[in-house]
Design a protein around this motif. Sequence first.
Motif, PDB file in Angstrom:
ATOM      1  N   ALA A 258       0.846  -1.199   0.000  1.00 55.47           N
ATOM      2  CA  ALA A 258       0.000   0.000   0.000  1.00 55.47           C
ATOM      3  C   ALA A 258       0.879   1.244   0.000  1.00 55.47           C
ATOM      4  N   GLY A 259       0.289   2.347  -0.391  1.00 59.81           N
ATOM      5  CA  GLY A 259       1.006   3.613  -0.351  1.00 59.81           C
ATOM      6  C   GLY A 259       1.513   4.052  -1.706  1.00 59.81           C
ATOM      7  N   LEU A 260       2.406   5.029  -1.698  1.00 57.48           N
ATOM      8  CA  LEU A 260       2.927   5.604  -2.933  1.00 57.48           C
ATOM      9  C   LEU A 260       3.629   4.558  -3.789  1.00 57.48           C
ATOM     10  N   SER A 282       2.502   1.274  11.626  1.00 58.60           N
ATOM     11  CA  SER A 282       2.331   2.717  11.838  1.00 58.60           C
ATOM     12  C   SER A 282       2.357   3.423  10.488  1.00 58.60           C
ATOM     13  N   PHE A 283       1.787   2.783   9.472  1.00 61.87           N
ATOM     14  CA  PHE A 283       1.705   3.298   8.106  1.00 61.87           C
ATOM     15  C   PHE A 283       1.403   4.796   8.122  1.00 61.87           C
ATOM     16  N   PRO A 284       2.327   5.626   7.602  1.00 60.64           N
ATOM     17  CA  PRO A 284       2.217   7.071   7.843  1.00 60.64           C
ATOM     18  C   PRO A 284       1.392   7.849   6.823  1.00 60.64           C
ATOM     19  N   TYR A 285       1.012   7.230   5.706  1.00 64.59           N
ATOM     20  CA  TYR A 285       0.433   8.006   4.607  1.00 64.59           C
ATOM     21  C   TYR A 285      -1.091   7.965   4.669  1.00 64.59           C
ATOM     22  N   SER A 286      -1.666   8.888   5.403  1.00 67.46           N
ATOM     23  CA  SER A 286      -3.115   8.852   5.623  1.00 67.46           C
ATOM     24  C   SER A 286      -3.893   9.031   4.329  1.00 67.46           C
ATOM     25  N   GLN A 287      -3.268   9.655   3.302  1.00 69.39           N
ATOM     26  CA  GLN A 287      -3.987   9.834   2.041  1.00 69.39           C
ATOM     27  C   GLN A 287      -4.239   8.508   1.331  1.00 69.39           C
ATOM     28  N   PHE A 288      -3.536   7.449   1.744  1.00 71.06           N
ATOM     29  CA  PHE A 288      -3.761   6.135   1.163  1.00 71.06           C
ATOM     30  C   PHE A 288      -4.606   5.243   2.074  1.00 71.06           C
ATOM     31  N   LEU A 289      -5.189   5.835   3.119  1.00 69.02           N
ATOM     32  CA  LEU A 289      -6.170   5.158   3.961  1.00 69.02           C
ATOM     33  C   LEU A 289      -7.554   5.675   3.577  1.00 69.02           C
ATOM     34  N   PRO A 290      -8.629   5.086   4.102  1.00 67.44           N
ATOM     35  CA  PRO A 290      -9.969   5.570   3.751  1.00 67.44           C
ATOM     36  C   PRO A 290     -10.131   7.052   4.088  1.00 67.44           C
ATOM     37  N   PRO A 553       2.461   5.994  -9.587  1.00 64.45           N
ATOM     38  CA  PRO A 553       1.762   5.704  -8.330  1.00 64.45           C
ATOM     39  C   PRO A 553       0.475   4.933  -8.608  1.00 64.45           C
ATOM     40  N   PRO A 554      -0.082   4.239  -7.604  1.00 64.77           N
ATOM     41  CA  PRO A 554      -1.298   3.469  -7.834  1.00 64.77           C
ATOM     42  C   PRO A 554      -2.475   4.333  -8.263  1.00 64.77           C
ATOM     43  N   HIS A 555      -2.445   5.606  -7.897  1.00 67.11           N
ATOM     44  CA  HIS A 555      -3.486   6.520  -8.358  1.00 67.11           C
ATOM     45  C   HIS A 555      -2.836   7.863  -8.627  1.00 67.11           C
ATOM     46  N   ALA A 556      -2.265   8.020  -9.809  1.00 71.86           N
ATOM     47  CA  ALA A 556      -1.624   9.276 -10.175  1.00 71.86           C
ATOM     48  C   ALA A 556      -2.702  10.349 -10.312  1.00 71.86           C
ATOM     49  N   ASP A 557      -2.623  11.400  -9.478  1.00 72.68           N
ATOM     50  CA  ASP A 557      -3.659  12.423  -9.511  1.00 72.68           C
ATOM     51  C   ASP A 557      -3.342  13.484 -10.580  1.00 72.68           C
ATOM     52  N   LEU A 558      -4.306  14.354 -10.821  1.00 72.43           N
ATOM     53  CA  LEU A 558      -4.186  15.341 -11.891  1.00 72.43           C
ATOM     54  C   LEU A 558      -3.012  16.279 -11.644  1.00 72.43           C
ATOM     55  N   GLU A 559      -2.790  16.661 -10.383  1.00 74.30           N
ATOM     56  CA  GLU A 559      -1.684  17.570 -10.081  1.00 74.30           C
ATOM     57  C   GLU A 559      -0.341  16.940 -10.451  1.00 74.30           C
TER      58      GLU A 559
END
Length: 598
Positions: A258-260, A282-290, A553-559
């Motif tokens: 999971a994650g970047l 302690s997975f730190p990347y909250s943007q990859f959590l719900p 990345p698993p979900h490359a965003d528009l930015e």
Amino acid sequence: MAQLVADYVLARLREWGVDTVFSYAGDGINGLLAAWERADDQPRFVQARHEELAAFEAVGYAKFSGRLGVCAATSGPGAIHLLNGLYDAKLDHVPVVAIIGQQGRSSLGGAYQQEIDLMSLYKDVAGDYVQMVTVPEQLPNVLDRAIRTAEARRTVTAVIIPGDVQELEYTPPKHEFKMVPSSLGSPRTVSVPPREDLERAAEVLNAGRKVAIMVGQGAHDAAEEVTGVADKLGAGVAKALLGKDVLSDELSYVTGSAGLLGTRPSYELMRDCDTLLMIGSSFPYSQFLPEFGDARAVQIDIDPTLIGMRYPFDVNLLGDAKDTLRELLPMLRYNEDRGWRETVEKNVRDWWEVMDRRAEVEADPINPEKVFADLSPLLPDNAIITADSGSAANWYARHLKMRGNMRGSLSGTLATMGPGVPYATGAKFAHPDRPVFALVGDGAMQMNGINELITIAAHWREWSDPRIVVAVLNNRDLNQVTWELRAMGGAPQFLPSQQLPDFGYAEFAELTGLRGIRVDDPGRTRSAWEQALSSDRPCVLEFVTDPSVPPIPPHADLEQMNNVAASLVKGDPAAWSVVREGVKSKVQEFLPSRDDRS
């Protein structure tokens, strides 16, 4: 001859079961070195090429053995050099004890040569316990407490011993005022939360219809229990990078990392779930959590300082993962609706198809994804795999399928460059009968991996299975940073900072007596792996890879996509190859899957 303090240090380490110490000599530990000679090299002294490498070797040993790692260094510069490897251990919660020399007591405070305030220097990295031994009677308590604290808290501790103290006659603490006796042993305690907390957690999990589980390295001994929970709840399981070897990727509902650096099905699992169970991470990347508010959540962790972090959990369970899940399992109800599980399994199948297609995309000359995809099915079930920070970590995270009793790790939290090859050395001293693979970029290899080959060359004949395979991605670019510049900053590649000098890694391996194979033909990647696996000695595989293959990345965003486009417009030297390879890689995600075609 009377027993000296240095003799006692080594004797006490042996009593604790320490069999290996990774180090580099210096006059600040001359007393210890003399004691090693008197002790017939017990515990074993393994000479690194640099103290940082000694620390990384100790971390690799500890990670893959489940035992204490020990490293030693001289005063001043030696102690400073240890720090990066020790911070790696601290941040990844690995038990390591550092034994450090110091200038003689009479010189301290006199601006003496190599005098460093080691207590202050080590106050952060060994914050749970760092102490200087000033009299022999102090030693048993200090050393025992350092070992016990490192093991109990899964952290770094440090024992500082001035050179003149090392050579004093050892006298034990007496039955007197202000004397502190000591004893051996770190007994394990069963740690489970109160029943009422377990019942609250079960209520949350039983109410979930789309349950996602995230496991980290803290769940490593709880694979059977995690599997039981996932089967009962019909859950999918994603893995934090340090938990990649917790569950087999042959399980149909395991979505991978999971994650970047993670997989698309792991991203989808977290995006679409209504309930999250996080275990030993302690997975730190909250943007990859719900999204906050979209899922109820339960956390299990043995470290009270990590409880309640990363996500607004409904229930926090403080306890050992295995013990806690054993108590929790009978409270969970079987989820009859398997629709969510079927969706997860289809996403996983589709993902592996995409990865197979991406690995076959043509590149100039070799697609790095093909290097890893060809390795994965060839890995022995008992392989130990290390990866370095950089683009190699992307392909390690996404392409390698764990199975059997494979182990794998990297610098998960510090994400430092350089541990991949010394981790492999430490792993080999822990498990001389298992094949070890180090997967590194050319930046990390030039930083210190080349020197580590000298240590491997000095010891490989001692190992019952001599195979260490070091795979180097030779793309002459600090590739991960290059892509971060493009995707996060919209900046073009800056050649003076990113371009690496070419180097003959395979040729250097041959010079040290190891085997070296250079591969610049994509048709030879699989056969090169097979040659390395059948080698009678450690082997360096130098793969000449294309730096323009994007670690999407698993979900490359528009930015991110806009930033890459901006970097190309600004004159990125590799603009056309980046566009070409990026389009070819991305389109693989939109081709129909086998399920859709059937």
